[in-house]
Design a protein around this motif. Structure first.
Motif, PDB file in Angstrom:
ATOM      1  N   GLY A  97      -5.767   5.759  -2.658  1.00 46.96           N
ATOM      2  CA  GLY A  97      -7.370   5.929  -2.277  1.00 46.96           C
ATOM      3  C   GLY A  97      -7.758   4.429  -2.053  1.00 46.96           C
ATOM      4  N   LYS A 118      -3.365   7.700  12.668  1.00 43.67           N
ATOM      5  CA  LYS A 118      -4.536   8.159  12.363  1.00 43.67           C
ATOM      6  C   LYS A 118      -5.437   6.801  12.005  1.00 43.67           C
ATOM      7  N   TRP A 119      -5.095   5.974  11.200  1.00 44.01           N
ATOM      8  CA  TRP A 119      -6.006   4.781  10.798  1.00 44.01           C
ATOM      9  C   TRP A 119      -5.618   3.779  11.638  1.00 44.01           C
ATOM     10  N   LEU A 176      -8.168  -0.249   4.691  1.00 41.41           N
ATOM     11  CA  LEU A 176      -7.242  -0.103   6.042  1.00 41.41           C
ATOM     12  C   LEU A 176      -8.421  -0.268   6.963  1.00 41.41           C
ATOM     13  N   CYS A 205      -6.290   1.967  -0.931  1.00 37.06           N
ATOM     14  CA  CYS A 205      -5.618   1.298   0.246  1.00 37.06           C
ATOM     15  C   CYS A 205      -6.516   1.933   1.489  1.00 37.06           C
ATOM     16  N   LYS A 206      -6.686   3.281   1.510  1.00 39.92           N
ATOM     17  CA  LYS A 206      -7.526   3.817   2.434  1.00 39.92           C
ATOM     18  C   LYS A 206      -8.961   3.319   2.733  1.00 39.92           C
ATOM     19  N   THR A 207      -9.599   2.871   1.466  1.00 37.58           N
ATOM     20  CA  THR A 207     -10.579   2.028   1.789  1.00 37.58           C
ATOM     21  C   THR A 207     -10.773   0.632   2.565  1.00 37.58           C
ATOM     22  N   THR A 251       0.565   5.546   1.516  1.00 39.67           N
ATOM     23  CA  THR A 251      -0.364   6.800   2.194  1.00 39.67           C
ATOM     24  C   THR A 251      -1.176   7.316   1.275  1.00 39.67           C
ATOM     25  N   THR A 252      -1.005   7.558  -0.012  1.00 38.86           N
ATOM     26  CA  THR A 252      -1.651   8.436  -0.928  1.00 38.86           C
ATOM     27  C   THR A 252      -2.647   7.600  -1.777  1.00 38.86           C
ATOM     28  N   ASP A 309       4.680  -0.320   2.608  1.00 32.33           N
ATOM     29  CA  ASP A 309       4.498   1.195   2.021  1.00 32.33           C
ATOM     30  C   ASP A 309       5.440   0.902   0.705  1.00 32.33           C
ATOM     31  N   PHE A 327       0.485   8.564   9.996  1.00 33.23           N
ATOM     32  CA  PHE A 327      -0.811   7.742   9.126  1.00 33.23           C
ATOM     33  C   PHE A 327      -1.030   6.883   9.747  1.00 33.23           C
ATOM     34  N   TRP A 362       0.788  -1.136  -0.080  1.00 37.51           N
ATOM     35  CA  TRP A 362       0.117  -0.033  -0.208  1.00 37.51           C
ATOM     36  C   TRP A 362       0.825   1.330  -0.115  1.00 37.51           C
TER      37      TRP A 362
END
Length: 179
Positions: free
Chosen positions: A79, A121-122, A85, A81-83, A76-77, A106, A118, A74
């Motif tokens: 999208g 936050k997650w 996590l 991946c953020k879905t 940090t930028t 990463d 990051f 993954w």
């Protein structure tokens, strides 16, 4: 000469991994969009690696044998991946005591100063390291997110590029934990 041999070996290993993944996809699973676990007899051993995680600890994949490993490539930028996590954090909370281990890699070469906030936050409470291009080649990383499930014997049981289907992936994890 040695680098040519190493490159040839890496290419051969990648070919085996990709071929086994393609063989495992039945026409029914592709048509339905539901991926199935690679049959046990067709699984290949995940390439081992040792990296230093963002906390400065040594991270070696083979040390996780005996556990089911969710290996997430993954950034940090990314999208998609953020879905995924929050699902992976939930899977870790739900199944860690049953033998699931998560490892995040990463793949954008970001540094610990970027990754650590990051992770906070997650709520990523599992090891994360910065992957390398060579490692990405070993695992066939062509797009992200790329998530692998590795069985208790260290063999690749599932590989998924793009956003996983949460319910199917959780079912796959449950199946692997039962073995």
């Amino acid at each position: 000469m040695r680098s040519v041999l190493n490159s040839a070996r890496a290419l051969a290993a990648l070919s085996v991994i990709l071929a086994s993944i393609m063989v495992a996809q039945s026409p029914q699973s592709i048509a339905s969009g539901k991926e199935e676990l690679i049959p046990v007899g067709k699984r290949v051993r995940a390439p081992d690696f040792t990296l230093t995680d963002v906390s400065g600890k040594r991270l070696t994949l083979s040390r996780y044998r005996g556990n089911v490993v969710l290996l997430d490539f993954w950034a940090t930028t990314c999208g998609g991946c953020k879905t995924e996590l929050p699902w992976y954090v939930e899977f870790n909370s739900k199944y860690h005591d049953k033998g699931l281990s998560l490892i995040g890699l990463d793949m954008y070469g970001e540094n610990a100063a970027t990754i650590k906030p990051f992770m906070t936050k997650w709520h990523m409470n599992y090891p994360v390291a910065v992957g390398t291009d060579a490692l990405g080649e070993k695992f066939g990383v062509r797009e992200m997110p790329l998530t692998l499930l590795i069985d208790r014997d260290g063999r690749i049981a599932a590989s998924h590029a793009g956003i996983v289907d949460r319910a199917t992936f959780e079912n796959d994890i449950q199946q692997l934990l039962q073995k």
